[in-house]
Scaffold this motif. Structure first.
Motif, PDB file in Angstrom:
ATOM      1  N   VAL A  84       0.841  -1.205   0.000  1.00 41.64           N
ATOM      2  CA  VAL A  84       0.000   0.000   0.000  1.00 41.64           C
ATOM      3  C   VAL A  84       0.874   1.252   0.000  1.00 41.64           C
ATOM      4  CG1 VAL A  84      -1.690   1.343   1.304  1.00 41.64           C
ATOM      5  CG2 VAL A  84      -1.926  -1.144   1.156  1.00 41.64           C
ATOM      6  N   ILE A  85       1.885   1.263   0.846  1.00 43.85           N
ATOM      7  CA  ILE A  85       2.759   2.429   0.940  1.00 43.85           C
ATOM      8  C   ILE A  85       3.544   2.622  -0.356  1.00 43.85           C
ATOM      9  CG2 ILE A  85       4.710   3.417   2.187  1.00 43.85           C
ATOM     10  CD1 ILE A  85       3.650   1.973   4.703  1.00 43.85           C
ATOM     11  N   ALA A  86       4.023   1.526  -0.934  1.00 50.06           N
ATOM     12  CA  ALA A  86       4.735   1.618  -2.216  1.00 50.06           C
ATOM     13  C   ALA A  86       3.826   2.163  -3.307  1.00 50.06           C
ATOM     14  CB  ALA A  86       5.269   0.246  -2.612  1.00 50.06           C
ATOM     15  N   HIS A  87       2.573   1.735  -3.310  1.00 51.46           N
ATOM     16  CA  HIS A  87       1.598   2.222  -4.289  1.00 51.46           C
ATOM     17  C   HIS A  87       1.401   3.726  -4.145  1.00 51.46           C
ATOM     18  CE1 HIS A  87      -2.349   2.802  -6.210  1.00 51.46           C
ATOM     19  NE2 HIS A  87      -2.092   1.703  -6.887  1.00 51.46           N
ATOM     20  N   GLU A  88       1.285   4.204  -2.895  1.00 48.82           N
ATOM     21  CA  GLU A  88       1.090   5.629  -2.671  1.00 48.82           C
ATOM     22  C   GLU A  88       2.348   6.422  -3.025  1.00 48.82           C
ATOM     23  OE1 GLU A  88      -0.625   6.357   1.217  1.00 48.82           O
ATOM     24  OE2 GLU A  88      -2.581   5.885   0.348  1.00 48.82           O
ATOM     25  N   ALA A  89       3.530   5.840  -2.781  1.00 50.17           N
ATOM     26  CA  ALA A  89       4.773   6.511  -3.151  1.00 50.17           C
ATOM     27  C   ALA A  89       4.877   6.650  -4.666  1.00 50.17           C
ATOM     28  CB  ALA A  89       5.965   5.740  -2.602  1.00 50.17           C
ATOM     29  N   ARG A 136       4.559  12.220   5.353  1.00 53.78           N
ATOM     30  CA  ARG A 136       3.458  11.327   5.734  1.00 53.78           C
ATOM     31  C   ARG A 136       3.803  10.524   6.994  1.00 53.78           C
ATOM     32  NH1 ARG A 136      -0.254   8.775   2.215  1.00 53.78           N
ATOM     33  NH2 ARG A 136       0.296  10.477   0.806  1.00 53.78           N
ATOM     34  N   THR A 137       2.840  10.361   7.864  1.00 52.18           N
ATOM     35  CA  THR A 137       2.955   9.451   9.005  1.00 52.18           C
ATOM     36  C   THR A 137       1.810   8.452   8.947  1.00 52.18           C
ATOM     37  OG1 THR A 137       4.029  11.101  10.426  1.00 52.18           O
ATOM     38  CG2 THR A 137       2.976   9.227  11.518  1.00 52.18           C
TER      39      THR A 137
END
Length: 343
Positions: A78-83, A98-99
């Motif tokens: 999920v975090i990679a997708h948002e990055a 982001r936190t």
């Protein structure tokens, strides 16, 4: 062990709050594309053993991306997708503002912490008082801030949700509830990588599949993809602690229900409320739901250690259920060894 057959098999539960939620994605291509760019990503093995009077195929997730659990495929994806969506030239600072905050019994928090660190974000992980300090230490080693709150997962999740609201943080849960579905659906999409690998690795279609469940993310994602590939042939069985039968109780009631019970040694499965996305999918895809006692979950561990498959009560719950079923020599049983042994 208590077993109930799923009366909703094929149609699924779609009334009430579940009508607002679609089931899990089966688009494994999306996470496979993104994870192929990650240096730590690599396929995990499918181990074959002749044991418990039958043929076992064990998808061994203990080495997944160096994090010791299948959960590495979830929050980090999920975090990679948002990055990637930021278009940043350097991913190491893509999410520097982001936190991410979450609650976890350990492994999900590890994935949040690892993903945040790679892309320059911060991670705050709320854990219950019952979570071992060894897990808290592992989370801190990955750069996460650890906050203890409450006596169980549900209370730590409420604390994380409140912290996100109060401080403008991004809540990244592995469960879903009314109004919170987008990120957990993408998180479950990451788990499809594991299921897609298992489909390619299996020499033939399994007769039985055992999937352990807490809120149901692993089970829901895998069951959906296995049905997409293998149709109705495999018998899919969902396995929970008898102290936290959230999915089984919801299937019996015909609606999502919260359950109560003591703390279970199956700590990563000790979730008293189901994920709505997972419940929607599993009510359609699973054939049966079983619950294990504490002793039943523990009894399989010495045998697995001798087989080179050492794990925990949580990680081996599917194998424990398969052992108790006594399926016989003609069965081809697929299970997921979802985490490494504690310590």
């Amino acid at each position: 062990m208590k077993t109930i057959e799923n009366p909703w098999r094929g149609q699924g539960l779609v009334d009430g709050v579940l009508a607002e939620n679609s089931g899990p994605s089966v688009d494994a291509a999306a996470p496979l594309r993104l994870l192929s760019e990650c240096p730590a990503h690599g396929e995990t093995p499918l181990e074959r053993r002749e044991a418990f009077g039958t043929t076992l195929f064990v998808k061994d997730e203990r080495g997944r991306m160096g994090l010791g659990s299948f959960k590495a495929l979830g929050a980090a994806y999920v975090i990679a997708h948002e990055a990637a969506a930021t278009g940043a030239e350097h991913w190491a600072v893509a999410l520097a503002e982001r936190t991410y905050v979450t609650a976890s019994a350990g492994n999900h928090g590890m994935s949040v912490a690892a993903g945040a660190k790679v892309f320059g974000a911060k991670a705050v992980v709320y854990i219950a008082e019952t979570v071992p300090e060894s897990f808290a230490g592992r989370l801190r080693d990955r750069g996460a801030e650890v906050v203890r709150a409450g006596s169980d997962y549900e209370s730590s999740m409420k604390a994380a949700e409140q912290a996100a609201t109060d401080n403008g943080l991004t809540l990244l849960s592995d469960s879903s509830w009314p109004g919170y579905v987008d990120l957990p659906r993408r998180l479950m999409e990451g788990y499809l990588v594991m299921a897609e690998e298992a489909v390619r690795q299996m020499p033939e279609v399994p007769t039985h599949i055992f999937l352990q469940a807490g809120v149901g993310g692993l089970a829901g994602a895998c069951a959906a993809l296995f049905r997409a590939h293998w149709g109705a042939e495999p018998r899919i069985v969902v396995v929970e602690p008898e102290a936290a039968p959230a999915l089984q109780a919801s299937i019996a009631a015909g609606r999502p229900v919260a359950t109560e019970g003591p703390v279970s040694a199956m700590g990563r499965l000790d979730c008293k409320e189901p994920s709505l996305i997972a419940l929607r999918g599993l009510s359609r895809d699973a054939d049966a739901f079983v619950t294990l006692s504490e002793d039943e979950a523990a009894e399989v561990l010495p045998e697995l250690k001798l087989m080179g498959l050492e794990s925990t009560e949580s990680g081996a719950a599917g194998l424990a259920a398969a052992r108790l079923m006594g399926l016989g020599p003609d069965a081809r049983v697929l299970c997921i060894l979802s985490e490494q042994a504690d310590g």
